[in-house]
Design an enzyme around this catalytic site. Structure first.
Site, short mmCIF file in Angstrom:
data_model
loop_
_atom_site.label_atom_id
_atom_site.label_comp_id
_atom_site.label_asym_id
_atom_site.label_seq_id
_atom_site.Cartn_x
_atom_site.Cartn_y
_atom_site.Cartn_z
N TYR A 110 0.70 -1.16 -0.22
CA TYR A 110 0.07 0.05 0.08
C TYR A 110 0.99 1.29 0.00
O TYR A 110 0.54 2.20 -0.86
CB TYR A 110 -0.92 -0.20 1.10
CG TYR A 110 -1.95 0.98 1.45
CD1 TYR A 110 -3.19 1.00 0.60
CD2 TYR A 110 -1.85 2.03 2.31
CE1 TYR A 110 -3.97 1.74 0.66
CE2 TYR A 110 -2.65 2.93 2.64
CZ TYR A 110 -3.97 3.07 1.55
OH TYR A 110 -4.90 4.12 1.79
N ILE A 128 -9.09 8.12 8.56
CA ILE A 128 -10.24 8.69 8.16
C ILE A 128 -10.86 7.43 8.68
O ILE A 128 -11.11 6.27 8.21
CB ILE A 128 -10.27 9.05 6.56
CG1 ILE A 128 -9.25 9.97 6.22
CG2 ILE A 128 -11.68 9.53 6.44
CD1 ILE A 128 -9.20 11.22 7.23
#
Ligand code: NDP
Length: 245
Positions: free
Chosen positions: A152, A185
């Site tokens: 990632y 988030i």
């Protein structure tokens, strides 16, 4: 300020999480929003909820034929694409020594190659229209690194490099390319964190809260707006202070 009336905005992975918030904020500002999602039903449900100028489109960023079909359909409907937001992304976490080749590749494919292919598909129509822009959704870990996320982090760091390269390549055609790098988030992606992980995380965030989709969407809106017309090739961090560069 930030009026997107008559603008056409294509958001990938718009059916939930950050992508949905981005689509919603553009819709509120009067844009025609192409709500792009892998599932037709999900795209239709969100487009209906947003109302106004929102319309559903099927898009799998791992599939170049799907990308071509989606861009064609958006152009047939509105004749142009002013803003592309490359939001779709996945994680397949694991330490490098145990990471399966398939997990490495899937994350590079969706987060990096998918964004590249979506961008490539809109470049010609954007060059024709001029004054268009692309906003890529990166991550704070592109700059920080993160144990357990080598795939990632590599994909998002690649996305930021891609952003800067394209900013050079198409500046003289009036196109801008920027990225937003969210911290943590509150979405489906971070729901997977355990209580211990969440508590440890909070220690690292000076503003002491997880971000919201709306926090990210507001940064995307700014970069896509006329107010950012002199900004290109940049990464805007939205992370509550957990990384300050
Ligand atoms: P979610 O998992 O909630 O949503 C991911 C979205 O991407 C979904 O709509 C999903 O569709 C879509 N998607 C995944 N693969 C594909 C594909 N092949 N083609 C089309 N759509 C696809 O994640 P977030 O909202 O949290 O993440 C959105 C972006 O923000 C991602 O790029 C992520 O890396 C980035 N980000 C998120 C952070 C966070 O803390 N949440 C932090 C930093 C960056 P479907 O529903 O069909 O699976």
């Amino acid at each position: 300020m930030c009026d997107f009336k008559d603008k056409v905005v294509l958001v990938t992975g718009a059916n939930r999480g950050i992508g949905r918030s981005i689509a919603e904020q553009f819709a509120v500002l009067g844009a025609n929003v192409a709500v792009a999602a892998r599932s037709k039903q999900n795209a239709e449900a969100v487009a209906e909820e947003l109302g106004g100028g929102a319309a559903p489109f099927v898009l799998d960023v791992d599939d170049v034929d799907s990308i071509a079909a989606c861009v064609k359909a958006v152009l047939e409907r509105w004749g142009k694409i002013d803003v592309l937001v490359n939001n779709a992304g996945i994680t397949r976490d694991g330490l490098a020594m145990r990471m399966k080749e398939a997990d490495w590749q899937a994350v590079i494919d969706s987060n990096l190659t998918g964004a590249f292919n979506c961008t490539k598909a809109v470049l010609r129509p954007m060059m024709k229209a001029r004054s268009c822009c692309v906003v890529n959704i990166s991550s704070v870990v592109a700059a920080m690194g993160n144990p357990g996320q080598p795939n990632y982090c590599a994909a998002k760091a690649g996305l930021e490099g891609l952003t800067r390269s394209l900013a050079y390549e198409y500046a003289d055609r009036g196109l801008r390319f920027n990225a937003v790098a969210p911290g943590f988030i509150s979405t489906h992606m971070t729901d997977a964190l355990g209580d211990d992980q969440s508590a440890a995380l909070m220690e690292k965030i000076p503003l002491k809260r997880l971000g919201t989709g709306e926090d990210v969407a507001k940064a995307v809106i700014f970069l896509a707006s006329e107010d950012a017309s002199y900004i290109t090739g940049q990464v805007l961090h939205v992370n509550g202070g957990m990384f300050m560069g």
